[in-house]
Design a protein around this motif. Structure first.
Motif, PDB file in Angstrom:
ATOM      1  N   TYR A   1      59.892 -35.550  -2.455  1.00 53.17           N
ATOM      2  CA  TYR A   1      59.538 -35.071  -1.123  1.00 53.17           C
ATOM      3  C   TYR A   1      60.454 -33.927  -0.678  1.00 53.17           C
ATOM      4  CZ  TYR A   1      58.703 -34.897   3.873  1.00 53.17           C
ATOM      5  OH  TYR A   1      58.419 -34.456   5.141  1.00 53.17           O
ATOM      6  N   VAL A   2      61.756 -34.102  -0.867  1.00 51.68           N
ATOM      7  CA  VAL A   2      62.696 -33.061  -0.448  1.00 51.68           C
ATOM      8  C   VAL A   2      62.475 -31.793  -1.278  1.00 51.68           C
ATOM      9  CG1 VAL A   2      65.136 -32.448  -0.263  1.00 51.68           C
ATOM     10  CG2 VAL A   2      64.384 -34.712   0.429  1.00 51.68           C
ATOM     11  N   TRP A   3      62.227 -31.947  -2.589  1.00 54.04           N
ATOM     12  CA  TRP A   3      61.932 -30.767  -3.408  1.00 54.04           C
ATOM     13  C   TRP A   3      60.676 -30.068  -2.895  1.00 54.04           C
ATOM     14  CZ3 TRP A   3      57.580 -29.537  -6.196  1.00 54.04           C
ATOM     15  CH2 TRP A   3      57.666 -28.335  -6.913  1.00 54.04           C
ATOM     16  N   SER A   4      59.652 -30.840  -2.559  1.00 59.31           N
ATOM     17  CA  SER A   4      58.394 -30.239  -2.097  1.00 59.31           C
ATOM     18  C   SER A   4      58.583 -29.511  -0.769  1.00 59.31           C
ATOM     19  CB  SER A   4      57.287 -31.288  -1.987  1.00 59.31           C
ATOM     20  OG  SER A   4      57.482 -32.129  -0.866  1.00 59.31           O
ATOM     21  N   ARG A   5      59.478 -30.000   0.075  1.00 60.25           N
ATOM     22  CA  ARG A   5      59.759 -29.320   1.342  1.00 60.25           C
ATOM     23  C   ARG A   5      60.608 -28.072   1.108  1.00 60.25           C
ATOM     24  NH1 ARG A   5      56.319 -30.101   4.917  1.00 60.25           N
ATOM     25  NH2 ARG A   5      57.825 -29.343   6.421  1.00 60.25           N
ATOM     26  N   ARG A   6      61.430 -28.112   0.092  1.00 60.57           N
ATOM     27  CA  ARG A   6      62.271 -26.952  -0.252  1.00 60.57           C
ATOM     28  C   ARG A   6      61.440 -25.833  -0.872  1.00 60.57           C
ATOM     29  NH1 ARG A   6      66.344 -23.738   0.238  1.00 60.57           N
ATOM     30  NH2 ARG A   6      67.803 -23.482  -1.456  1.00 60.57           N
ATOM     31  N   ASN A   7      60.386 -26.194  -1.583  1.00 62.55           N
ATOM     32  CA  ASN A   7      59.531 -25.233  -2.298  1.00 62.55           C
ATOM     33  C   ASN A   7      58.067 -25.430  -1.907  1.00 62.55           C
ATOM     34  OD1 ASN A   7      61.644 -24.211  -4.344  1.00 62.55           O
ATOM     35  ND2 ASN A   7      61.766 -26.436  -4.490  1.00 62.55           N
ATOM     36  N   PRO A   8      57.717 -25.278  -0.629  1.00 58.20           N
ATOM     37  CA  PRO A   8      56.374 -25.667  -0.167  1.00 58.20           C
ATOM     38  C   PRO A   8      55.224 -24.860  -0.768  1.00 58.20           C
ATOM     39  CG  PRO A   8      57.540 -24.475   1.557  1.00 58.20           C
ATOM     40  CD  PRO A   8      58.525 -24.728   0.448  1.00 58.20           C
ATOM     41  N   THR A   9      55.448 -23.632  -1.142  1.00 61.05           N
ATOM     42  CA  THR A   9      54.339 -22.810  -1.636  1.00 61.05           C
ATOM     43  C   THR A   9      54.231 -22.778  -3.159  1.00 61.05           C
ATOM     44  OG1 THR A   9      55.718 -20.827  -1.554  1.00 61.05           O
ATOM     45  CG2 THR A   9      54.384 -21.318   0.409  1.00 61.05           C
ATOM     46  N   THR A  10      55.139 -23.443  -3.842  1.00 58.02           N
ATOM     47  CA  THR A  10      55.071 -23.497  -5.302  1.00 58.02           C
ATOM     48  C   THR A  10      53.796 -24.215  -5.723  1.00 58.02           C
ATOM     49  OG1 THR A  10      57.485 -23.556  -5.460  1.00 58.02           O
ATOM     50  CG2 THR A  10      56.255 -24.338  -7.378  1.00 58.02           C
ATOM     51  N   GLN A  11      53.106 -23.651  -6.698  1.00 60.59           N
ATOM     52  CA  GLN A  11      51.887 -24.275  -7.218  1.00 60.59           C
ATOM     53  C   GLN A  11      52.260 -25.323  -8.261  1.00 60.59           C
ATOM     54  OE1 GLN A  11      48.449 -23.751  -6.481  1.00 60.59           O
ATOM     55  NE2 GLN A  11      49.430 -22.849  -4.684  1.00 60.59           N
ATOM     56  N   VAL A  12      51.704 -26.526  -8.121  1.00 61.26           N
ATOM     57  CA  VAL A  12      51.916 -27.603  -9.081  1.00 61.26           C
ATOM     58  C   VAL A  12      50.558 -28.113  -9.533  1.00 61.26           C
ATOM     59  CG1 VAL A  12      54.164 -28.294  -8.158  1.00 61.26           C
ATOM     60  CG2 VAL A  12      52.097 -29.353  -7.262  1.00 61.26           C
ATOM     61  N   SER A  13      50.566 -28.789 -10.647  1.00 60.47           N
ATOM     62  CA  SER A  13      49.336 -29.347 -11.190  1.00 60.47           C
ATOM     63  C   SER A  13      49.459 -30.864 -11.215  1.00 60.47           C
ATOM     64  CB  SER A  13      49.104 -28.817 -12.601  1.00 60.47           C
ATOM     65  OG  SER A  13      47.959 -29.404 -13.154  1.00 60.47           O
ATOM     66  N   LEU A  14      48.477 -31.525 -10.647  1.00 57.81           N
ATOM     67  CA  LEU A  14      48.428 -32.983 -10.672  1.00 57.81           C
ATOM     68  C   LEU A  14      47.162 -33.377 -11.424  1.00 57.81           C
ATOM     69  CD1 LEU A  14      49.594 -35.702  -9.769  1.00 57.81           C
ATOM     70  CD2 LEU A  14      48.246 -35.488  -7.675  1.00 57.81           C
TER      71      LEU A  14
ATOM     72  N   GLY B   1      45.588 -31.808 -13.665  1.00 55.19           N
ATOM     73  CA  GLY B   1      44.672 -30.691 -13.786  1.00 55.19           C
ATOM     74  C   GLY B   1      44.268 -30.049 -12.468  1.00 55.19           C
ATOM     75  N   PHE B   2      44.566 -30.692 -11.349  1.00 56.82           N
ATOM     76  CA  PHE B   2      44.238 -30.125 -10.048  1.00 56.82           C
ATOM     77  C   PHE B   2      45.429 -29.329  -9.531  1.00 56.82           C
ATOM     78  CE2 PHE B   2      41.522 -33.897 -10.290  1.00 56.82           C
ATOM     79  CZ  PHE B   2      40.286 -33.333 -10.007  1.00 56.82           C
ATOM     80  N   GLN B   3      45.191 -28.081  -9.153  1.00 55.37           N
ATOM     81  CA  GLN B   3      46.245 -27.221  -8.617  1.00 55.37           C
ATOM     82  C   GLN B   3      46.388 -27.473  -7.116  1.00 55.37           C
ATOM     83  OE1 GLN B   3      48.258 -25.020 -10.345  1.00 55.37           O
ATOM     84  NE2 GLN B   3      47.352 -25.942 -12.161  1.00 55.37           N
ATOM     85  N   LEU B   4      47.631 -27.595  -6.648  1.00 58.57           N
ATOM     86  CA  LEU B   4      47.888 -27.735  -5.229  1.00 58.57           C
ATOM     87  C   LEU B   4      49.277 -27.195  -4.922  1.00 58.57           C
ATOM     88  CD1 LEU B   4      48.952 -31.282  -4.300  1.00 58.57           C
ATOM     89  CD2 LEU B   4      48.006 -30.903  -6.536  1.00 58.57           C
TER      90      LEU B   4
END
Length: 187
Positions: free
Chosen positions: A142-155, A157-160
């Protein structure tokens, strides 16, 4: 002439991979993997690593302040997913944590883990949860996702965007019927 692929000593082995991890991520991964091996092979009883507040208070079993965070259960598919999440997002956050004034990247990361771990142990005591390790993992995610909110990740096969990743994983856990308590505790 045929190229050699995957030769021993090419620098792409498990040792090189492990050495490429930042120190806290490496220690957490190794401790989690070794604890799982010891418990799974019957060398170490699981009861010795779970969180039991009365044993800490009365018997001074201080290792229990750390051991519940390095035990994710036995070898299973969820264990593998947790190890992937640990390596991926702990590494990414440890490389570039929030500056809390703790003295630098690794120190700030350790301070976050200590404070988060203590809060999770308090919740684990109140809710009678023996292994809050997944909660700490989700806290880092969660903290990483808040630190890098616009980074594209794949879950799967789904990009978000990264800011939605903890919530997407929470929804996925709900869909497949896993408990959401530890994930929510971490978020």
């Amino acid at each position: 002439r045929m190229a050699r692929v995957g030769r021993v000593g090419d620098g792409n082995g498990p040792r090189e991979w492990l050495e490429s991890l930042p120190p806290i991520t490496r220690a957490w991964f190794l401790a989690s993997f070794l604890t799982t091996c010891l418990v799974s092979f019957g060398i170490l009883p699981a009861f010795r690593v779970i969180w039991v507040w009365p044993l800490v208070r009365q018997n001074f079993e201080l290792w229990r302040l750390v051991s519940p965070f390095v035990f994710f259960g036995g070898f299973s598919f969820p264990f593998l997913i947790n190890m992937y999440l640990l390596v991926q997002y702990s590494r990414n956050y440890e490389i570039s944590p929030y500056d809390t004034g703790g003295g630098g990247g690794t120190a700030d990361y350790v301070w976050m883990l200590v404070i988060g771990g203590l809060l999770l142990l308090g919740l684990a005591t109140a809710m009678n949860i023996p292994t809050p390790s997944q909660g700490l993992l989700y806290m880092v995610l969660y903290v990483w996702s808040r630190r890098n909110p616009t980074t594209q990740v794949s879950l799967y096969g789904f990009q978000l965007q990264a800011v939605y990743l903890p919530w997407a994983l929470l929804a996925l856990n709900m869909i497949i019927g896993n408990s959401l308590v530890l994930s929510i505790m971490g978020i």
